[in-house]
Design a protein around this motif. Structure first.
Motif, short mmCIF file in Angstrom:
data_model
loop_
_atom_site.label_atom_id
_atom_site.label_comp_id
_atom_site.label_asym_id
_atom_site.label_seq_id
_atom_site.Cartn_x
_atom_site.Cartn_y
_atom_site.Cartn_z
N ARG A 1 0.73 -1.13 -0.03
CA ARG A 1 0.02 0.11 -0.11
C ARG A 1 1.03 1.15 -0.22
NH1 ARG A 1 -3.72 -0.45 4.91
NH2 ARG A 1 -4.93 1.35 3.95
N ALA A 2 2.09 1.51 0.80
CA ALA A 2 2.61 2.43 0.91
C ALA A 2 3.44 2.60 -0.57
CB ALA A 2 3.96 2.39 1.83
N PHE A 3 3.95 1.36 -1.11
CA PHE A 3 4.46 1.37 -2.41
C PHE A 3 3.58 2.25 -3.57
CE2 PHE A 3 4.45 -0.58 -6.79
CZ PHE A 3 5.65 -0.31 -7.19
N ARG A 4 2.26 1.99 -3.46
CA ARG A 4 1.32 2.66 -4.43
C ARG A 4 1.15 4.13 -4.14
NH1 ARG A 4 -0.28 -1.50 -7.35
NH2 ARG A 4 -0.14 -3.45 -6.32
N LEU A 5 1.45 4.56 -2.70
CA LEU A 5 1.42 5.98 -2.52
C LEU A 5 2.39 6.74 -3.03
CD1 LEU A 5 0.75 6.25 1.39
CD2 LEU A 5 -0.78 6.51 -0.32
N VAL A 6 3.70 6.25 -3.19
CA VAL A 6 4.75 7.04 -3.86
C VAL A 6 5.21 6.44 -5.29
CG1 VAL A 6 5.49 7.58 -1.68
CG2 VAL A 6 6.43 5.35 -2.62
N GLN A 7 4.53 5.38 -5.75
CA GLN A 7 4.66 4.91 -7.08
C GLN A 7 4.41 5.98 -8.16
OE1 GLN A 7 1.94 1.96 -8.31
NE2 GLN A 7 2.99 1.15 -9.77
N SER A 8 5.05 6.26 -9.09
CA SER A 8 4.72 6.94 -10.34
C SER A 8 3.64 6.06 -11.10
CB SER A 8 5.71 7.29 -11.29
OG SER A 8 5.39 7.82 -12.36
N THR A 9 2.79 6.70 -11.60
CA THR A 9 1.77 6.10 -12.52
C THR A 9 2.19 5.94 -14.04
OG1 THR A 9 0.52 8.35 -12.69
CG2 THR A 9 -0.40 6.77 -11.12
N SER A 10 3.28 6.62 -14.06
CA SER A 10 3.96 6.63 -15.57
C SER A 10 5.40 6.18 -15.39
CB SER A 10 3.97 7.85 -16.02
OG SER A 10 2.80 8.31 -16.17
N ALA A 11 5.57 4.93 -14.64
CA ALA A 11 6.77 4.09 -14.19
C ALA A 11 7.40 3.90 -15.64
CB ALA A 11 6.61 2.98 -13.63
N SER A 12 8.75 4.15 -15.89
CA SER A 12 9.65 4.04 -16.85
C SER A 12 9.92 2.49 -17.23
CB SER A 12 10.83 4.81 -16.95
OG SER A 12 11.86 4.37 -17.79
N ALA A 13 9.27 2.22 -18.56
CA ALA A 13 9.50 0.83 -18.86
C ALA A 13 11.20 0.62 -19.19
CB ALA A 13 8.88 0.61 -20.31
N LEU A 14 11.94 1.53 -19.60
CA LEU A 14 13.30 1.39 -19.68
C LEU A 14 14.10 1.29 -18.39
CD1 LEU A 14 14.06 4.49 -22.11
CD2 LEU A 14 14.10 1.94 -22.59
N LEU A 15 13.53 1.68 -17.38
CA LEU A 15 14.35 1.59 -16.24
C LEU A 15 13.94 0.17 -15.59
CD1 LEU A 15 14.01 4.72 -14.18
CD2 LEU A 15 15.79 3.99 -15.66
N MET A 16 12.63 -0.12 -15.59
CA MET A 16 12.18 -1.53 -15.06
C MET A 16 12.70 -2.64 -15.99
SD MET A 16 8.42 -1.03 -13.85
CE MET A 16 7.76 -0.33 -15.60
N ALA A 17 12.80 -2.31 -17.47
CA ALA A 17 13.70 -3.53 -18.05
C ALA A 17 14.92 -3.62 -17.77
CB ALA A 17 13.31 -3.22 -19.63
N SER A 18 15.84 -2.66 -17.52
CA SER A 18 17.00 -2.50 -17.13
C SER A 18 17.30 -3.46 -15.71
CB SER A 18 17.57 -1.17 -17.07
OG SER A 18 17.25 -0.53 -15.60
N LEU A 19 16.25 -3.26 -14.82
CA LEU A 19 16.12 -4.04 -13.54
C LEU A 19 16.23 -5.79 -14.07
CD1 LEU A 19 14.06 -1.95 -11.34
CD2 LEU A 19 16.27 -2.51 -10.77
N ASP A 20 15.34 -5.95 -14.98
CA ASP A 20 15.13 -7.26 -15.36
C ASP A 20 16.42 -8.03 -16.00
OD1 ASP A 20 13.56 -9.72 -15.83
OD2 ASP A 20 12.76 -8.90 -17.85
N VAL A 21 17.20 -7.07 -16.80
CA VAL A 21 18.44 -7.63 -17.50
C VAL A 21 19.53 -7.68 -16.33
CG1 VAL A 21 20.06 -6.59 -19.23
CG2 VAL A 21 17.80 -6.49 -19.59
N ALA A 22 19.51 -6.54 -15.44
CA ALA A 22 20.70 -6.57 -14.43
C ALA A 22 20.50 -8.00 -13.78
CB ALA A 22 20.79 -5.35 -13.58
N ARG A 23 19.29 -8.28 -13.32
CA ARG A 23 19.05 -9.42 -12.33
C ARG A 23 19.67 -10.68 -13.20
NH1 ARG A 23 16.51 -13.36 -14.65
NH2 ARG A 23 14.89 -11.74 -15.05
N ALA A 24 19.25 -10.91 -14.46
CA ALA A 24 19.78 -11.95 -15.33
C ALA A 24 21.34 -12.09 -15.31
CB ALA A 24 19.02 -12.00 -16.56
N SER A 25 21.90 -10.72 -15.71
CA SER A 25 23.08 -10.53 -15.62
C SER A 25 23.91 -11.09 -14.46
CB SER A 25 23.51 -9.39 -15.98
OG SER A 25 22.97 -8.97 -17.53
N LEU A 26 23.58 -10.73 -13.16
CA LEU A 26 24.08 -11.14 -12.07
C LEU A 26 23.92 -12.68 -11.69
CD1 LEU A 26 23.12 -8.30 -9.48
CD2 LEU A 26 25.26 -8.97 -10.07
N VAL A 27 22.85 -13.30 -12.25
CA VAL A 27 22.54 -14.83 -11.61
C VAL A 27 23.49 -15.52 -12.66
CG1 VAL A 27 21.00 -16.35 -11.99
CG2 VAL A 27 20.27 -14.36 -10.93
#
Length: 547
Positions: free
Chosen positions: A283-309
């Motif tokens: 619930r707190a996450f939704r208070l401060v979450q952008s309603t226009s979250a950057s797809a580029l930033l989130m995709a980079s998290l996905d790629v970074a996770r796979a690269s670390l693993v």
């Protein structure tokens, strides 16, 4: 990812230096490299022939005439999709949901949230959750300024645990479990305990012992692990905080784990407070979450996770490169390494091998000047400088040129041989002034602006922090001292110096409290939740946040 050529192994560190990871708990298991479902979904959508009559307004510019295409290339624009699209982020089984579940698995979390406003957003979320758990937040005094911002939002009172301080270097490290337990015992109405590990300089705390102390007091342990997002992904790295019993962990994935700047993650542990925390965090996450979250930033998290693993070999090469830098510096004898003195501090149990903190004053040059000259004359960027040191970081998977850095370091000018060091010129980390109001009370009080020297003895209305590292030197509600004013003004005057929250670059004026706080200034803000119901374990939360 950069070259993974193995660098020479460094000589052994001096006796007493923590060089091995804590052994209290292993890091996350490393299964075969999974895919990148969210990033793959973006790529698939970007490959289709869309007529884009929605936001963002650049419309992916298929002809490549948009100025952003000239700056970033057309692929970045094509991947820049808005939220709430079928086949990308809608539904519990969406590619975004799969990416979040894979991230939780990789870090050993019960649930993970993607943040697009950095780990600062994660700290704000944790702060907003705390009022539902108690009235006082027990906090390591050397937390990041975003935690103090969170105290302004939440309205909680706080009790500080003082970290150990290296007076010679002017840097703060961590806290011991004994000190944390003592402060918790003094505050039976505590909501949670909040610590930092690792520090900006790579000092790793005994998170397992800290978790035991917090749990024995009946509160969760929140860990700001912004600088340890890579922990646990190689045997040479310390285990991560979740593996050692932390309950809620902020992870600045863009720092050393390789995602894009401003992207981060928030991880929920599997401990005794998970059922209570999960709905509150969501619930707190939704208070401060952008309603226009950057797809580029989130995709980079996905790629970074796979690269670390998948990147154990690459991470090992990064450790070897950092070891090579340390070995060359020790071998040449001009400079000392900050981590070689970590064994003197009881709160430090290990050192992050991907951080190289160099005591430049031992080599005859202040840290700020060393950083300026490395940047100006050698085109070498380092992460941070203090009056006494610089900190170089090696990203997990990167393998920088050790010889280039060390050679440039040794070309820096030094004080003439035999010249006496002027101790008056050294910047000493000042102790904070006493607290008179909560951060929220001070922030919302009537204020006025006065010359900095006149502010001594008054109550600050702002957070002021030498940045980086962004550890507050004065908080809203604390009394301004002459030592703090001197420290901040001299920091601001140093090459590359900056004070976050200052009214002007020279810190010539300060905002101070003049009147009583509003009647409701002490009211806590946050998502009250009296129940213990949990969301589905491992389920996907939408993305946004990061320091």
């Amino acid at each position: 990812m950069n070259s993974t050529t193995t660098a020479p192994t460094a000589p052994t560190a001096p006796a007493g230096t923590p060089t091995t990871p804590p052994t209290a708990a292993p890091g996350p298991a490393l299964p075969p490299a999974p895919g990148t479902p969210y990033a793959d979904a973006l790529r698939a959508q970007a490959g289709l022939d869309w007529l884009r009559l929605n936001v963002p307004g650049h419309a992916a510019d298929p002809q490549g005439r948009h100025p952003l295409a000239a700056l970033l290339g057309p692929d970045a624009l094509r991947l820049d999709f808005p939220p709430l699209l079928d086949g990308i982020d809608l539904g519990a089984s969406s590619p975004l949901g799969e990416a979040l579940a894979l991230a939780a698995e990789a870090w050993g979390a019960r649930r993970t949230w993607f943040l697009t406003n950095g780990a600062s957003q994660g700290n704000q979320i944790a702060s907003l959750v705390a009022p539902a758990l108690g009235r006082v937040l027990v906090v390591q005094r050397s937390v990041h300024s975003s935690v103090v911002d969170g105290l302004v939002l939440s309205g909680l009172d706080c009790a500080f645990v003082q970290p150990s301080v290296d007076a010679d270097q002017g840097i703060a490290h961590g806290v011991t479990a004994a000190d944390l337990a003592r402060t918790l015992a003094e505050h039976p109405d505590a909501a949670a305990a909040w610590v930092v590990s690792p520090s900006y300089f790579g000092a790793v705390a005994d998170v397992s012992a800290l978790a035991e102390a917090a749990h024995a007091a009946g509160v969760p342990l929140i860990v700001d692990e912004a600088w340890g997002s890579h922990f646990g992904f190689h045997p040479a790295l310390p285990g991560n905080a979740l593996s050692q019993g932390a309950d809620l962990v902020t992870s600045s994935t863009h720092k050393l784990a390789g995602s894009l700047t401003q992207s981060a993650m928030l991880h929920l542990g599997h401990g005794p407070f998970a059922d209570r925390l999960e709905p509150l965090v969501d619930r707190a996450f939704r208070l401060v979450q952008s309603t226009s979250a950057s797809a580029l930033l989130m995709a980079s998290l996905d790629v970074a996770r796979a690269s670390l693993v998948a990147g154990r070999t690459a991470v090992g090469a990064s450790v070897a490169a950092a070891d090579a830098v340390r070995g060359l510096i020790r071998g040449r004898g001009r400079y000392r390494l900050v981590s070689d003195s970590f064994g003197r501090f009881p709160d430090i149990v290990a050192a992050d091998p991907l951080r190289v903190a160099v005591d430049t004053r031992s080599g005859g040059i202040p840290g700020h000047e060393a950083r300026r000259l490395l940047h100006q004359d050698h085109r070498i960027m380092v992460e941070v400088a203090t009056d006494s040191a610089i900190v170089a970081v090696v990203g997990a998977g990167a393998a920088p040129d050790a010889d280039r850095f060390v050679e440039a370091l040794h070309r820096l000018p030094a004080a003439p041989a035999g010249a006496a060091a002027d101790e008056r010129s050294r910047l000493r980390l000042p102790p904070p002034g006493p607290a008179r109001l909560t951060a929220r009370e001070a922030f919302l009080s009537r204020t006025r602006t006065v010359p900095a020297r006149e502010a001594v003895g008054m109550v600050s209305a702002d957070t002021l922090a030498a940045y980086p590292p962004g550890i507050p030197n004065v908080l809203p509600g604390e009394v301004v001292t002459a030592e703090v004013v001197d420290f901040l003004q001299r920091t601001a005057a140093a090459p590359g110096g900056h004070v976050r929250g200052a009214l002007d670059p020279a810190v010539s004026r300060l905002r101070v409290v003049t009147g009583e706080p509003p009647a409701d200034a002490g009211d806590s803000a946050g998502p009250a939740d009296a129940g213990n119901s949990a969301g589905s374990a491992g389920s996907a939360g939408s993305a946004a946040g990061g320091r």
